[in-house]
Design a protein around this motif. Structure first.
Motif, PDB file in Angstrom:
ATOM      1  N   LEU A   1      38.288  38.027  39.109  1.00 43.62           N
ATOM      2  CA  LEU A   1      37.748  36.836  38.442  1.00 43.62           C
ATOM      3  C   LEU A   1      38.304  36.700  37.030  1.00 43.62           C
ATOM      4  N   PHE A   2      38.242  37.778  36.252  1.00 45.78           N
ATOM      5  CA  PHE A   2      38.710  37.693  34.871  1.00 45.78           C
ATOM      6  C   PHE A   2      40.234  37.559  34.799  1.00 45.78           C
ATOM      7  N   LEU A   3      40.931  38.141  35.770  1.00 43.27           N
ATOM      8  CA  LEU A   3      42.377  37.950  35.814  1.00 43.27           C
ATOM      9  C   LEU A   3      42.707  36.494  36.138  1.00 43.27           C
ATOM     10  N   GLY A   4      41.920  35.889  37.043  1.00 44.09           N
ATOM     11  CA  GLY A   4      42.108  34.471  37.334  1.00 44.09           C
ATOM     12  C   GLY A   4      41.871  33.601  36.114  1.00 44.09           C
ATOM     13  N   LEU A   5      40.851  33.951  35.314  1.00 41.02           N
ATOM     14  CA  LEU A   5      40.595  33.218  34.073  1.00 41.02           C
ATOM     15  C   LEU A   5      41.787  33.346  33.126  1.00 41.02           C
ATOM     16  N   LYS A   6      42.338  34.551  33.032  1.00 36.21           N
ATOM     17  CA  LYS A   6      43.471  34.793  32.135  1.00 36.21           C
ATOM     18  C   LYS A   6      44.704  34.004  32.572  1.00 36.21           C
ATOM     19  N   LEU A   7      44.852  33.802  33.888  1.00 36.35           N
ATOM     20  CA  LEU A   7      46.052  33.161  34.416  1.00 36.35           C
ATOM     21  C   LEU A   7      45.860  31.667  34.676  1.00 36.35           C
TER      22      LEU A   7
ATOM     23  N   VAL B   1      22.851  51.050  40.022  1.00 37.71           N
ATOM     24  CA  VAL B   1      23.081  51.988  38.917  1.00 37.71           C
ATOM     25  C   VAL B   1      24.228  52.939  39.247  1.00 37.71           C
ATOM     26  N   TRP B   2      24.145  53.615  40.387  1.00 41.67           N
ATOM     27  CA  TRP B   2      25.124  54.643  40.713  1.00 41.67           C
ATOM     28  C   TRP B   2      26.492  54.057  41.033  1.00 41.67           C
ATOM     29  N   SER B   3      26.529  52.868  41.635  1.00 44.06           N
ATOM     30  CA  SER B   3      27.820  52.248  41.917  1.00 44.06           C
ATOM     31  C   SER B   3      28.512  51.782  40.639  1.00 44.06           C
ATOM     32  N   SER B   4      27.745  51.623  39.548  1.00 43.80           N
ATOM     33  CA  SER B   4      28.340  51.221  38.276  1.00 43.80           C
ATOM     34  C   SER B   4      29.206  52.319  37.665  1.00 43.80           C
ATOM     35  N   LEU B   5      29.102  53.551  38.217  1.00 37.12           N
ATOM     36  CA  LEU B   5      29.988  54.629  37.766  1.00 37.12           C
ATOM     37  C   LEU B   5      31.413  54.461  38.287  1.00 37.12           C
ATOM     38  N   VAL B   6      31.580  53.641  39.332  1.00 38.68           N
ATOM     39  CA  VAL B   6      32.886  53.504  39.974  1.00 38.68           C
ATOM     40  C   VAL B   6      33.870  52.656  39.164  1.00 38.68           C
ATOM     41  N   PRO B   7      33.489  51.462  38.658  1.00 38.53           N
ATOM     42  CA  PRO B   7      34.489  50.565  38.071  1.00 38.53           C
ATOM     43  C   PRO B   7      35.097  50.993  36.735  1.00 38.53           C
ATOM     44  N   PRO B   8      34.398  51.702  35.825  1.00 37.35           N
ATOM     45  CA  PRO B   8      34.965  51.882  34.480  1.00 37.35           C
ATOM     46  C   PRO B   8      36.366  52.468  34.434  1.00 37.35           C
ATOM     47  N   LEU B   9      36.622  53.567  35.130  1.00 36.56           N
ATOM     48  CA  LEU B   9      37.940  54.186  35.039  1.00 36.56           C
ATOM     49  C   LEU B   9      39.043  53.322  35.662  1.00 36.56           C
ATOM     50  N   PRO B  10      38.858  52.775  36.891  1.00 40.68           N
ATOM     51  CA  PRO B  10      39.916  51.886  37.418  1.00 40.68           C
ATOM     52  C   PRO B  10      40.167  50.668  36.541  1.00 40.68           C
ATOM     53  N   LEU B  11      39.093  50.044  36.020  1.00 40.02           N
ATOM     54  CA  LEU B  11      39.271  48.869  35.173  1.00 40.02           C
ATOM     55  C   LEU B  11      39.939  49.248  33.853  1.00 40.02           C
ATOM     56  N   ALA B  12      39.576  50.419  33.304  1.00 41.74           N
ATOM     57  CA  ALA B  12      40.211  50.871  32.061  1.00 41.74           C
ATOM     58  C   ALA B  12      41.699  51.105  32.280  1.00 41.74           C
ATOM     59  N   ALA B  13      42.056  51.706  33.422  1.00 38.87           N
ATOM     60  CA  ALA B  13      43.474  51.954  33.716  1.00 38.87           C
ATOM     61  C   ALA B  13      44.240  50.645  33.876  1.00 38.87           C
ATOM     62  N   LEU B  14      43.626  49.675  34.563  1.00 38.95           N
ATOM     63  CA  LEU B  14      44.271  48.374  34.737  1.00 38.95           C
ATOM     64  C   LEU B  14      44.422  47.658  33.397  1.00 38.95           C
ATOM     65  N   ALA B  15      43.367  47.726  32.561  1.00 41.02           N
ATOM     66  CA  ALA B  15      43.435  47.083  31.251  1.00 41.02           C
ATOM     67  C   ALA B  15      44.526  47.719  30.393  1.00 41.02           C
ATOM     68  N   PHE B  16      44.599  49.054  30.420  1.00 39.60           N
ATOM     69  CA  PHE B  16      45.613  49.759  29.639  1.00 39.60           C
ATOM     70  C   PHE B  16      47.017  49.369  30.091  1.00 39.60           C
ATOM     71  N   THR B  17      47.172  49.181  31.407  1.00 38.44           N
ATOM     72  CA  THR B  17      48.488  48.871  31.965  1.00 38.44           C
ATOM     73  C   THR B  17      48.916  47.435  31.704  1.00 38.44           C
ATOM     74  N   PHE B  18      47.981  46.485  31.870  1.00 33.91           N
ATOM     75  CA  PHE B  18      48.350  45.073  31.843  1.00 33.91           C
ATOM     76  C   PHE B  18      47.909  44.319  30.599  1.00 33.91           C
ATOM     77  N   GLU B  19      47.075  44.920  29.766  1.00 27.51           N
ATOM     78  CA  GLU B  19      46.517  44.187  28.627  1.00 27.51           C
ATOM     79  C   GLU B  19      47.010  44.686  27.273  1.00 27.51           C
ATOM     80  N   GLY B  20      48.042  45.514  27.266  1.00 23.98           N
ATOM     81  CA  GLY B  20      48.604  45.864  25.970  1.00 23.98           C
ATOM     82  C   GLY B  20      48.442  47.301  25.563  1.00 23.98           C
ATOM     83  N   GLY B  21      48.195  48.210  26.504  1.00 25.28           N
ATOM     84  CA  GLY B  21      48.152  49.628  26.178  1.00 25.28           C
ATOM     85  C   GLY B  21      47.058  49.972  25.190  1.00 25.28           C
TER      86      GLY B  21
END
Length: 260
Positions: free
Chosen positions: A37-43, A140-160
């Motif tokens: 969703l947020f990538l679609g907003l960006k593009l 609550v517990w499923s919220s532990l899943v997204p932070p690391l993948p999203l952080a890695a994607l942000a680091f890769t595509f949003e400017g390190g």
């Protein structure tokens, strides 16, 4: 998602379902739905139009529920959904007529985000149906899943390293938005949404997602002094009419049948 999980995760027992379901739900909702969703907003997909397009999740959810969760769809569900969808089309046409445009890739990403939301809905519903899991605990517990993948994607595509610098310089308003998303939208919103999907038929609950853009219009009118055009009011009225038919369709048919 990190704030939605920590520190609440230390006070809530894990949900009574296999860990693969918890991880799959967190990946579908957190990484895929929000990421796409947020990538679609960006593009190039406008935010207002995105709030309308992503509601195709209603129909994706119902279709997946029939195919994989054994749900049944009644005639009044279809009629109510069609009326509410017509309201969404009216709201979308109004935005497009006002000169709002979108990129094809942005549109496609938001539709993909809608499908990811629908997949997450079915994962939650099937997991709860099979194991009687606590839907708040799942959130609550499923919220532990997204932070690391999203952080890695942000680091890769949003400017390190610009990403952590941006976080460090966030304004109080931005942090306030994060807290609302963490505790209001995620813990309360998705926790309540999943509980309702578990308790009631999918075709009854999922159309209520169509109220998301309606509540956005109402908030703009109440808090920002924005005025609603007659076409927008008509679209909102159709959404509410469709939801009334969807919820009370059986009672309405019974009332009509009893009339002389």
């Amino acid at each position: 998602f990190f704030l939605a999980a920590v520190p609440v995760v230390f006070f809530v027992r894990p949900p009574a379902m296999p860990w693969r379901n918890v991880v799959a739900y967190g990946f579908a909702i957190g990484v895929c739905q929000f990421g796409l969703l947020f990538l679609g907003l960006k593009l190039g997909m406008p935010a207002g139009l995105s709030s309308l397009v992503i509601q195709v999740q209603v129909f994706f959810t119902i279709g997946l529920a029939v195919a994989f969760a054994g749900d049944r769809v009644r005639r009044h569900n279809l009629v109510g959904g069609a009326i509410a969808a017509a309201g969404m089309v009216v709201l979308a046409v109004y935005k497009l007529a006002g000169g709002l445009t979108s990129t094809l890739v942005g549109f496609a990403l938001v539709v993909a985000a809608a499908f990811a939301w629908a997949a997450g809905n079915i994962i939650a519903k099937r997991g709860a149906g099979d194991h009687g899991a606590d839907m708040f605990a799942l959130t609550v517990w499923s919220s532990l899943v997204p932070p690391l993948p999203l952080a890695a994607l942000a680091f890769t595509f949003e400017g390190g390293w610009a990403v952590p610098h941006a976080i460090a310089s966030m304004s109080l308003l931005a942090w306030g938005c994060v807290l609302v998303m963490s505790y209001g939208a995620t813990l309360f919103g998705f926790g309540s949404w999943n509980a309702l999907l578990h308790r009631y038929p999918t075709a009854l609950i999922s159309p209520f997602g169509l109220l998301i853009p309606v509540s956005g219009l109402a908030s703009g009118a109440l808090f920002l002094g924005e005025s609603l055009a007659p076409v927008q009011i008509a679209g909102v009225a159709l959404v509410f009419a469709g939801l009334v038919v969807n919820v009370y369709g059986l009672k309405m048919r019974a009332w009509v049948a009893r009339r002389p």
